[in-house]
Scaffold this active site. Structure first.
Site, PDB file in Angstrom:
ATOM      1  N   CYS A   1       0.858  -1.180   0.000  1.00 34.70           N
ATOM      2  CA  CYS A   1       0.000   0.000   0.000  1.00 34.70           C
ATOM      3  C   CYS A   1       0.899   1.237   0.000  1.00 34.70           C
ATOM      4  CB  CYS A   1      -0.873   0.015   1.240  1.00 34.70           C
ATOM      5  SG  CYS A   1      -1.770  -1.516   1.488  1.00 34.70           S
TER       6      CYS A   1
ATOM      7  N   ARG B   1       1.662   1.970  -8.686  1.00 30.39           N
ATOM      8  CA  ARG B   1       1.722   0.667  -8.044  1.00 30.39           C
ATOM      9  C   ARG B   1       0.389  -0.065  -8.079  1.00 30.39           C
ATOM     10  NH1 ARG B   1       5.051   1.325  -3.116  1.00 30.39           N
ATOM     11  NH2 ARG B   1       3.206   0.611  -2.032  1.00 30.39           N
TER      12      ARG B   1
ATOM     13  N   TRP C   1      -3.852  -1.549  -1.186  1.00 28.39           N
ATOM     14  CA  TRP C   1      -3.843  -2.752  -2.030  1.00 28.39           C
ATOM     15  C   TRP C   1      -4.303  -3.837  -1.079  1.00 28.39           C
ATOM     16  CZ3 TRP C   1      -2.777  -4.898  -6.797  1.00 28.39           C
ATOM     17  CH2 TRP C   1      -2.407  -6.237  -6.817  1.00 28.39           C
TER      18      TRP C   1
ATOM     19  N   ASN D   1       0.889  -0.017   6.254  1.00 27.48           N
ATOM     20  CA  ASN D   1       1.351  -0.932   5.189  1.00 27.48           C
ATOM     21  C   ASN D   1       1.880  -2.174   5.873  1.00 27.48           C
ATOM     22  OD1 ASN D   1       0.905   1.039   3.365  1.00 27.48           O
ATOM     23  ND2 ASN D   1       3.026   1.208   2.662  1.00 27.48           N
ATOM     24  N   GLY D   2       1.686  -3.340   5.240  1.00 24.79           N
ATOM     25  CA  GLY D   2       2.227  -4.573   5.810  1.00 24.79           C
ATOM     26  C   GLY D   2       1.115  -5.498   6.262  1.00 24.79           C
TER      27      GLY D   2
ATOM     28  N   GLU E   1       9.328 -22.788 -16.379  1.00 25.90           N
ATOM     29  CA  GLU E   1       9.179 -21.380 -16.010  1.00 25.90           C
ATOM     30  C   GLU E   1      10.362 -20.544 -16.516  1.00 25.90           C
ATOM     31  OE1 GLU E   1       7.035 -19.437 -15.233  1.00 25.90           O
ATOM     32  OE2 GLU E   1       7.959 -17.741 -14.212  1.00 25.90           O
TER      33      GLU E   1
ATOM     34  N   LYS F   1      10.156 -17.335 -19.019  1.00 28.17           N
ATOM     35  CA  LYS F   1      10.708 -16.017 -18.660  1.00 28.17           C
ATOM     36  C   LYS F   1      11.594 -15.509 -19.789  1.00 28.17           C
ATOM     37  CE  LYS F   1       8.702 -14.913 -16.290  1.00 28.17           C
ATOM     38  NZ  LYS F   1       7.626 -15.471 -15.583  1.00 28.17           N
TER      39      LYS F   1
ATOM     40  N   GLU G   1       9.608 -14.698 -23.182  1.00 30.89           N
ATOM     41  CA  GLU G   1       8.651 -13.587 -23.195  1.00 30.89           C
ATOM     42  C   GLU G   1       9.320 -12.217 -23.133  1.00 30.89           C
ATOM     43  OE1 GLU G   1       5.850 -13.281 -19.904  1.00 30.89           O
ATOM     44  OE2 GLU G   1       7.278 -14.251 -18.571  1.00 30.89           O
TER      45      GLU G   1
ATOM     46  N   HIS H   1      14.161 -38.423 -27.801  1.00 30.58           N
ATOM     47  CA  HIS H   1      12.950 -38.782 -28.544  1.00 30.58           C
ATOM     48  C   HIS H   1      12.575 -37.688 -29.536  1.00 30.58           C
ATOM     49  CE1 HIS H   1      12.521 -42.272 -26.010  1.00 30.58           C
ATOM     50  NE2 HIS H   1      12.785 -41.482 -24.981  1.00 30.58           N
TER      51      HIS H   1
ATOM     52  N   LYS I   1      -0.589  -7.657 -18.890  1.00 38.44           N
ATOM     53  CA  LYS I   1      -0.377  -8.190 -17.536  1.00 38.44           C
ATOM     54  C   LYS I   1      -1.514  -9.118 -17.135  1.00 38.44           C
ATOM     55  CE  LYS I   1       1.651  -8.726 -13.636  1.00 38.44           C
ATOM     56  NZ  LYS I   1       2.726  -9.741 -13.676  1.00 38.44           N
TER      57      LYS I   1
HETATM   58  C1  F6R Z   1       4.317 -14.883 -17.450  1.00 43.99           C
HETATM   59  C2  F6R Z   1       3.032 -14.455 -16.957  1.00 43.99           C
HETATM   60  C3  F6R Z   1       1.814 -15.140 -17.466  1.00 43.99           C
HETATM   61  C4  F6R Z   1       0.783 -15.303 -16.332  1.00 43.99           C
HETATM   62  C5  F6R Z   1      -0.531 -15.877 -16.895  1.00 43.99           C
HETATM   63  C6  F6R Z   1      -1.545 -16.119 -15.807  1.00 43.99           C
HETATM   64  O1  F6R Z   1       5.369 -14.188 -16.874  1.00 43.99           O
HETATM   65  O2  F6R Z   1       2.936 -13.564 -16.172  1.00 43.99           O
HETATM   66  O3  F6R Z   1       2.107 -16.364 -18.035  1.00 43.99           O
HETATM   67  O4  F6R Z   1       1.305 -16.158 -15.379  1.00 43.99           O
HETATM   68  O5  F6R Z   1      -1.057 -14.980 -17.829  1.00 43.99           O
HETATM   69  O6  F6R Z   1      -1.874 -14.946 -15.152  1.00 43.99           O
HETATM   70  P1  F6R Z   1      -2.563 -14.961 -13.749  1.00 43.99           P
HETATM   71  O7  F6R Z   1      -1.607 -15.556 -12.775  1.00 43.99           O
HETATM   72  O8  F6R Z   1      -2.862 -13.528 -13.456  1.00 43.99           O
HETATM   73  O9  F6R Z   1      -3.793 -15.804 -13.857  1.00 43.99           O
END
Ligand code: F6R
Length: 608
Positions: free
Chosen positions: A2, A27, A75, A101-102, A481, A485, A488, A504, A603
């Site tokens: 927050c 934020r 938040w 906050n916290g 993962e 990373k 993307e 294979h 996002k």
């Molecule tokens: C990759 C990434 C995406 C999300 C995916 C699911 O870095 O951020 O692959 O993990 O779009 O999003 P959430 O977790 O918001 O359902």
């Protein structure tokens, strides 16, 4: 998480508070509020949604008159986003106002105690206990009351407090949540983050852990919890506003990578009590946990990858069959379910369209559903039968990092708890796992300290065409993962393979100089992985290996080895992912890309 701002001086506080809060808008938050002392009483105004709502309702902060005030953007963690849960929170006779906050980890216990003494609560927040506790201990000395409250509360906090009895002061205190004091001339400021006050002053004091502050317009005094005065040096902030927003980091992604030790503590600590795992929000009796005979973990992207890891852990530790499904697949197939089936939907945003649809399908089938979600009050959090919040704080970079790490922690807590309740592990074994889990934040900090080495290595691969990640078991899960990373944010093609699958098909892609990242943290699988590494080296690959400090023999089969600290075999993803997040980050940075906003991505994916 927050945002906090406070002002005391000659000017009207309201507009300054709103201006400061607006600098924290990047934020993300769900509600905001201010409290201003008008000379006679403390007036508050809170609003749900954007700061604009609060701004309009208070005419830019001008309807609350006074030169001393505190403000907050929230938040949500405890309690949905709403006006009643927005800060400031007050004691019943409105003589004390608090912004926080916290997370107050023992708030439920404290709330029960206070309710027993006749205190009435008006919100679902953890913060409100602070206002009532202050009321309970306050006997005329504000600092004394705050110091006593600091001894009673567990968890993390940055607090700014107004007492009606002390109209010419703002009080502040912190533990494990940042806080700065801005020094002006005849006026002073308090804030959770530098950007909130940068327009007014560049002279700041950083409040240290377990310190209290008494702020008047002329003076700022610091105290330890024994109320001994502490002297402190004023520092000049050299950052510009954009660097300040990112806490001095070049990109939010790097900041969020660095947030991980704290974020996982916030997810873990409130759920570990007296060497026991207590997940109150799970809403399941031990008998119900024993009756589960199948778990589906459903999610997308990074969240799905935490599910892949969780499958290995749940099955091995708790002996419950687990299916991990991409939400976009799960929603269109006909999953086999019965009364003992539990569906766990994992999502940072809580709004991902496919994950939400999968959750709704599970509910239509009458299945027990659990969300592991970061954004409080989001659709998945609201619709799931129960929700475990990850409390990672806002994640701004598109590439998920701290959400991944905190989701893993939620899975660990569940798997260890389920294993214990189902009699698969003893109390001593559970204590051992808890001990190992608690080590993770410090181990991650150690890995972060080695970032230069990773940056140097990454710079050599900026021009790479494709990169392969290989692993077995949990190391395969973390490879998925790591590969996501990298692709993307760097736009380099990469893929992850279960190392045993190489022969294979995928091995035909390996040619001279191909970078293969091999993850080998699972002791029993190390010899198998070494064979797979040799297979690719023979075909010209350059192998970077990630292993733990007990496997120095790996150096014979890899051109470059990165070591992670030894942890229990179930928790290795939490450590192995750190250098790989940094690797992806530095490649993207080296290529001059917009690390936080990679092309074609959003996002939150709220469409199918
Ligand atoms: C990759 C990434 C995406 C999300 C995916 C699911 O870095 O951020 O692959 O993990 O779009 O999003 P959430 O977790 O918001 O359902």
């Amino acid at each position: 998480m927050c945002g906090i701002v406070g002002y005391i001086g000659e000017e009207q506080a309201g507009p300054i508070l709103l201006d400061g809060l607006s600098k924290l808008e990047y934020r993300g938050y769900d509600s905001a509020g201010i409290a201003v002392f008008d000379g006679e009483k403390i007036n508050t105004h809170k609003a749900l949604g954007k700061l604009r709502v609060l701004y309009d309702e208070t005419e830019g902060g001008n309807t609350l008159k006074g030169t001393c005030g505190i403000g907050h953007t929230r938040w949500a963690t405890h309690g949905i986003p709403s006006v009643r849960n927005a800060h400031p929170h007050m004691n019943s006779d409105e003589t004390i106002a608090v912004v926080h906050n916290g997370i107050i980890e023992n708030y439920l216990k404290l709330r029960k105690k206070l309710e027993g003494k006749g205190y009435v609560f008006n919100s679902d927040t953890d913060t409100e206990v602070v206002a009532h506790l202050l009321d309970y201990y306050y006997k005329g000395d504000a600092l004394k009351a705050i110091a006593t409250v600091m001894q009673r509360v567990e968890g993390s906090y940055a607090l700014a407090i107004l007492f009606k009895d002390h109209p010419s002061h703002i009080y502040a205190a912190r533990k494990d949540s940042p806080m700065v004091i801005g020094k002006g001339s005849g006026e002073n400021y308090v804030a959770s983050d530098v950007p909130a006050i940068l327009r007014y002053t560049r002279d700041v004091f950083y409040v240290e852990n377990e310190e209290l502050v008494s702020i008047s317009k002329e003076n700022v005094r610091f105290y330890n919890t024994d109320l001994e005065e502490v002297s402190k040096e004023c520092k000049k902030v050299e950052w510009d506003i954009s660097a300040a927003e990112k806490g001095g980091y070049e990109y939010f992604m790097l900041k969020e990578i660095y947030d991980q030790p704290k974020a996982i503590k916030d997810t873990m600590n409130p759920r570990i009590k007296d060497d026991n795992i207590v997940i109150e929000e799970l809403g399941m009796t031990d008998e119900e946990i024993r009756r589960i005979d199948r778990i589906y973990i459903v999610a997308c992207g990074t969240a799905y990858h935490t599910g892949v890891a969780a499958k290995y852990i749940f099955e091995d530790l708790a002996r419950i069959p687990v299916e991990v499904d991409l939400a976009s697949e799960f929603r269109y197939r006909n999953p086999i379910c019965n009364a003992g089936t539990m569906v766990i939907v994992v999502s940072q945003s809580g709004e991902t369209a496919d994950s939400l649809a999968a959750l709704r399908l599970a509910k239509e089938r009458g299945l027990r559903t659990l969300g592991i979600v970061n954004v409080v009050g989001s659709s998945i959090a609201r619709e799931a039968d129960h929700v475990i919040y990850t409390w990672a704080g806002p994640e701004i970079a598109v590439a998920s990092t701290k959400a991944y790490s905190t989701q893993l922690i939620a899975h660990y807590l569940l798997a260890v708890k389920f294993a214990f309740v189902r009699g698969m592990i003893s109390r001593e074994e559970m204590s051992g796992y808890i001990r190992e889990m608690k080590e993770l934040p410090a181990q991650i900090e150690m890995l972060l300290a080695g970032k230069e080495k990773i940056q140097k290595f990454a710079n050599r691969y900026i021009a790479a065409k494709d990169v392969f990640f290989i692993g077995r078991g949990l190391d395969y899960a973390v490879s998925l993962e790591a590969s996501l990373k990298l692709k993307e944010i760097s736009y380099i093609f990469s893929d992850a393979y279960a190392a045993g699958e190489l022969k294979h098909g995928p091995i035909s892609l390996v040619e001279d100089g191909t970078l293969v990242v091999a993850v080998l943290t699972q002791d029993v699988l190390v010899p198998k992985m070494i064979s797979n590494m040799q297979e690719v080296i023979t075909r010209g690959a350059f192998v970077m290996a990630i292993t733990n400090t007990e496997h120095t023999e790996v150096e014979k089969s890899a051109q470059y080895v990165l070591y992670i600290p030894k942890t229990c075999r179930y928790f290795t993803c939490s450590l192995a992912i750190i250098p790989l997040q940094l690797f992806a980050y530095y490649i993207s940075l080296g290529k001059g890309l917009d690390v936080d906003k990679p092309r074609n991505l959003a996002k939150s994916v709220t469409v199918e």
